[in-house]
Write a protein that holds these residues in place. Structure first.
Motif, PDB file in Angstrom:
ATOM      1  N   GLN A 107       0.873  -1.237  -0.156  1.00  0.00           N
ATOM      2  CA  GLN A 107      -0.182  -0.308   0.210  1.00  0.00           C
ATOM      3  C   GLN A 107       0.678   1.441  -0.268  1.00  0.00           C
ATOM      4  N   VAL A 108       2.267   1.194   1.169  1.00  0.00           N
ATOM      5  CA  VAL A 108       2.570   2.450   0.984  1.00  0.00           C
ATOM      6  C   VAL A 108       3.307   2.777  -0.700  1.00  0.00           C
ATOM      7  N   LEU A 109       3.975   2.083  -1.283  1.00  0.00           N
ATOM      8  CA  LEU A 109       4.386   2.189  -2.666  1.00  0.00           C
ATOM      9  C   LEU A 109       3.311   2.622  -3.535  1.00  0.00           C
ATOM     10  N   LEU A 110       2.412   2.373  -3.635  1.00  0.00           N
ATOM     11  CA  LEU A 110       1.239   2.296  -4.709  1.00  0.00           C
ATOM     12  C   LEU A 110       0.795   4.080  -4.371  1.00  0.00           C
TER      13      LEU A 110
ATOM     14  N   ALA B 162       1.701  10.027  -5.558  1.00  0.00           N
ATOM     15  CA  ALA B 162       1.879  11.008  -5.336  1.00  0.00           C
ATOM     16  C   ALA B 162       3.316  11.883  -5.508  1.00  0.00           C
ATOM     17  N   THR B 163       3.808  10.647  -6.298  1.00  0.00           N
ATOM     18  CA  THR B 163       5.302  11.038  -6.888  1.00  0.00           C
ATOM     19  C   THR B 163       5.386  11.339  -8.155  1.00  0.00           C
ATOM     20  N   ALA B 164       4.314  10.844  -8.670  1.00  0.00           N
ATOM     21  CA  ALA B 164       4.455   9.962 -10.415  1.00  0.00           C
ATOM     22  C   ALA B 164       4.251  11.605 -11.457  1.00  0.00           C
ATOM     23  N   PRO B 165       3.241  12.407 -10.620  1.00  0.00           N
ATOM     24  CA  PRO B 165       3.228  13.300 -11.723  1.00  0.00           C
ATOM     25  C   PRO B 165       4.150  14.687 -11.610  1.00  0.00           C
ATOM     26  N   PHE B 166       5.013  14.418 -10.194  1.00  0.00           N
ATOM     27  CA  PHE B 166       5.617  15.040 -10.505  1.00  0.00           C
ATOM     28  C   PHE B 166       7.105  14.883 -11.315  1.00  0.00           C
ATOM     29  N   VAL B 167       7.670  13.519 -10.672  1.00  0.00           N
ATOM     30  CA  VAL B 167       8.283  13.369 -12.156  1.00  0.00           C
ATOM     31  C   VAL B 167       8.686  13.249 -13.501  1.00  0.00           C
ATOM     32  N   GLY B 168       7.045  13.685 -13.764  1.00  0.00           N
ATOM     33  CA  GLY B 168       6.705  13.104 -15.368  1.00  0.00           C
ATOM     34  C   GLY B 168       6.779  14.844 -15.241  1.00  0.00           C
ATOM     35  N   LEU B 169       6.350  15.503 -14.547  1.00  0.00           N
ATOM     36  CA  LEU B 169       6.715  17.567 -14.849  1.00  0.00           C
ATOM     37  C   LEU B 169       8.023  18.185 -14.754  1.00  0.00           C
ATOM     38  N   PHE B 170       8.708  17.154 -14.168  1.00  0.00           N
ATOM     39  CA  PHE B 170      10.089  17.534 -14.208  1.00  0.00           C
ATOM     40  C   PHE B 170      10.733  16.944 -15.289  1.00  0.00           C
TER      41      PHE B 170
ATOM     42  N   GLU C 110       6.717  17.170 -28.111  1.00  0.00           N
ATOM     43  CA  GLU C 110       7.356  16.390 -27.041  1.00  0.00           C
ATOM     44  C   GLU C 110       7.825  15.749 -25.766  1.00  0.00           C
ATOM     45  N   ALA C 111       8.541  16.863 -24.863  1.00  0.00           N
ATOM     46  CA  ALA C 111       8.412  16.602 -23.667  1.00  0.00           C
ATOM     47  C   ALA C 111       7.218  16.775 -22.714  1.00  0.00           C
ATOM     48  N   LEU C 112       5.781  17.411 -23.654  1.00  0.00           N
ATOM     49  CA  LEU C 112       5.075  17.380 -22.661  1.00  0.00           C
ATOM     50  C   LEU C 112       5.006  16.120 -22.600  1.00  0.00           C
ATOM     51  N   ILE C 113       4.786  14.966 -23.335  1.00  0.00           N
ATOM     52  CA  ILE C 113       4.961  13.317 -22.944  1.00  0.00           C
ATOM     53  C   ILE C 113       5.369  12.970 -22.170  1.00  0.00           C
ATOM     54  N   MET C 114       5.642  13.092 -21.308  1.00  0.00           N
ATOM     55  CA  MET C 114       6.931  13.202 -20.077  1.00  0.00           C
ATOM     56  C   MET C 114       5.428  13.280 -18.730  1.00  0.00           C
ATOM     57  N   THR C 115       4.438  14.731 -18.984  1.00  0.00           N
ATOM     58  CA  THR C 115       3.305  14.944 -17.943  1.00  0.00           C
ATOM     59  C   THR C 115       2.392  13.710 -18.249  1.00  0.00           C
ATOM     60  N   ALA C 116       2.210  13.469 -19.099  1.00  0.00           N
ATOM     61  CA  ALA C 116       1.067  12.840 -19.943  1.00  0.00           C
ATOM     62  C   ALA C 116       1.531  11.319 -19.066  1.00  0.00           C
ATOM     63  N   ALA C 117       3.113  11.248 -19.203  1.00  0.00           N
ATOM     64  CA  ALA C 117       3.384   9.770 -19.050  1.00  0.00           C
ATOM     65  C   ALA C 117       2.732   9.344 -17.400  1.00  0.00           C
ATOM     66  N   GLY C 118       3.451  11.056 -16.604  1.00  0.00           N
ATOM     67  CA  GLY C 118       3.541  10.663 -15.598  1.00  0.00           C
ATOM     68  C   GLY C 118       2.066  10.157 -14.447  1.00  0.00           C
ATOM     69  N   LEU C 119       0.971  11.654 -15.346  1.00  0.00           N
ATOM     70  CA  LEU C 119      -0.633  11.058 -15.017  1.00  0.00           C
ATOM     71  C   LEU C 119      -0.978   9.904 -15.211  1.00  0.00           C
ATOM     72  N   ALA C 120      -0.021   9.141 -16.564  1.00  0.00           N
ATOM     73  CA  ALA C 120      -0.888   7.942 -16.789  1.00  0.00           C
ATOM     74  C   ALA C 120      -0.564   6.443 -15.368  1.00  0.00           C
ATOM     75  N   VAL C 121       1.011   6.773 -15.360  1.00  0.00           N
ATOM     76  CA  VAL C 121       1.519   5.600 -14.011  1.00  0.00           C
ATOM     77  C   VAL C 121       0.651   6.313 -12.498  1.00  0.00           C
ATOM     78  N   ALA C 122       0.452   7.548 -12.776  1.00  0.00           N
ATOM     79  CA  ALA C 122      -0.531   7.778 -11.105  1.00  0.00           C
ATOM     80  C   ALA C 122      -1.879   7.581 -10.902  1.00  0.00           C
ATOM     81  N   ILE C 123      -2.926   7.529 -12.190  1.00  0.00           N
ATOM     82  CA  ILE C 123      -4.036   7.738 -11.988  1.00  0.00           C
ATOM     83  C   ILE C 123      -3.763   5.911 -11.579  1.00  0.00           C
ATOM     84  N   PRO C 124      -4.202   5.327 -12.666  1.00  0.00           N
ATOM     85  CA  PRO C 124      -3.650   3.818 -11.495  1.00  0.00           C
ATOM     86  C   PRO C 124      -3.838   3.458 -10.119  1.00  0.00           C
ATOM     87  N   ALA C 125      -2.730   3.459 -10.114  1.00  0.00           N
ATOM     88  CA  ALA C 125      -1.964   3.572  -8.645  1.00  0.00           C
ATOM     89  C   ALA C 125      -2.920   3.954  -6.999  1.00  0.00           C
TER      90      ALA C 125
END
Length: 214
Positions: A121-124, A129-137, A167-182
Motif C-alpha cells: 500500500q505504501v508503494l502504491l 503521489a510522486t509520478a506526476p511530479f517526476v513526469g513534470l520534471f 514531445e517534452a509534454l509527453i512526460m507529463t502525460a506519462a506521469g499521469l498515466a502512471v499515477a492514476i491507476p496507482a
C-alpha cells in the motif's frame, strides 16, 4: 513532432533516466495491482467461508481443521494458534492474567496478519503521489534541453520550438498515466483491507471471549 521515439532520440541522460524511472514505477504499480487484486479477493472469499465453518465445528480442534480447509491465505489460523498456544516457564507471559494474555497474543497476531494484507500500500501511495511530479520534471528538463539545442543552432522559429516542446509534454502525460491507476488501486485496496480487518477483529474478539470463558 514525432512522438516519444523522437523525444527519446533527442533527449539527454537526465531525460532518459526520468523516462526509465516512470517505466519502472508503472511496471511496479501494475505488478502490485494484479497481485493484490488476486490476494485480497482470495482472502475475502476465504474469510466468508472459514469463519462460519469454524463456529459450526464441534470443538476447537475441529474448528482448526475447518480453518485449514477454507482459509487459503492463512489469516485466521495465526489468530487461533496464538490464542491456544501453551504458556511455559516462569515468564511474565505466564504470570499475566489469562484474559490479558489472550488479548496481547491476539493483538500481536492480528497486527502481523494485517501487515500481510497491507503490504504494498505504501508503494502504491508513493507512486501515485510522486509520478506526476517526476513526469513534470521530465517535461521541464525536456523543454530546457530542446530550447538550448535550438538556441545553439540559431534561426529560432515557432515551428522549431513547437515540436520539441510538444514531445517534452509527453512526460507529463506519462506521469499521469502512471499515477492514476496507482491512486485508484490504493483507494480500492484500502476499502478491501478495511473489510477484511473488520472480519478479523470480530473473529479475534469472539475467539477471545470463547477461550477466556473456557
Amino acid at each position: 513532432m514525432g512522438g516519444f521515439a523522437d523525444f527519446w532520440a533527442q533527449s539527454d541522460l537526465v531525460g532518459r533516466a526520468v523516462a526509465l524511472l516512470l517505466l519502472a514505477m508503472s511496471v511496479s504499480a501494475w505488478a502490485l495491482i494484479l497481485w493484490k487484486t488476486w490476494l485480497l479477493r482470495r482472502a475475502r472469499r476465504g474469510l466468508v467461508r472459514a469463519v462460519p465453518a469454524f463456529w459450526s465445528a464441534a470443538g476447537v480442534p475441529e474448528g482448526r481443521n475447518a480453518l485449514q480447509s477454507f482459509d487459503a491465505e492463512g489469516l485466521l489460523l495465526p489468530l487461533l494458534d496464538a490464542a491456544t498456544a501453551e504458556t511455559r516457564g516462569a515468564t511474565l507471559d505466564a504470570s499475566a492474567k489469562r484474559d490479558s494474555r489472550l488479548t496481547r497474543r491476539l493483538r500481536d497476531a492480528l497486527h502481523a496478519v494485517l501487515a500481510k494484507l497491507q503490504f504494498g500500500q505504501v508503494l502504491l501511495a508513493s507512486i501515485g503521489a510522486t509520478a506526476p511530479f517526476v513526469g513534470l520534471f521530465g517535461t521541464v528538463w525536456g523543454i530546457y534541453h530542446a530550447l538550448a539545442s535550438i538556441s545553439a543552432a540559431g534561426n529560432i522559429t515557432i515551428e522549431k520550438i513547437s515540436g520539441p516542446v510538444g514531445e517534452a509534454l509527453i512526460m507529463t502525460a506519462a506521469g499521469l498515466a502512471v499515477a492514476i491507476p496507482a491512486v485508484l488501486a490504493y483507494n480500492v485496496f484500502g476499502k478491501m483491507v478495511a473489510a477484511c480487518e473488520a472480519d478479523l477483529e470480530g473473529f479475534a474478539h469472539d475467539l477471545r471471549e470463547l477461550l477466556d470463558h473456557d
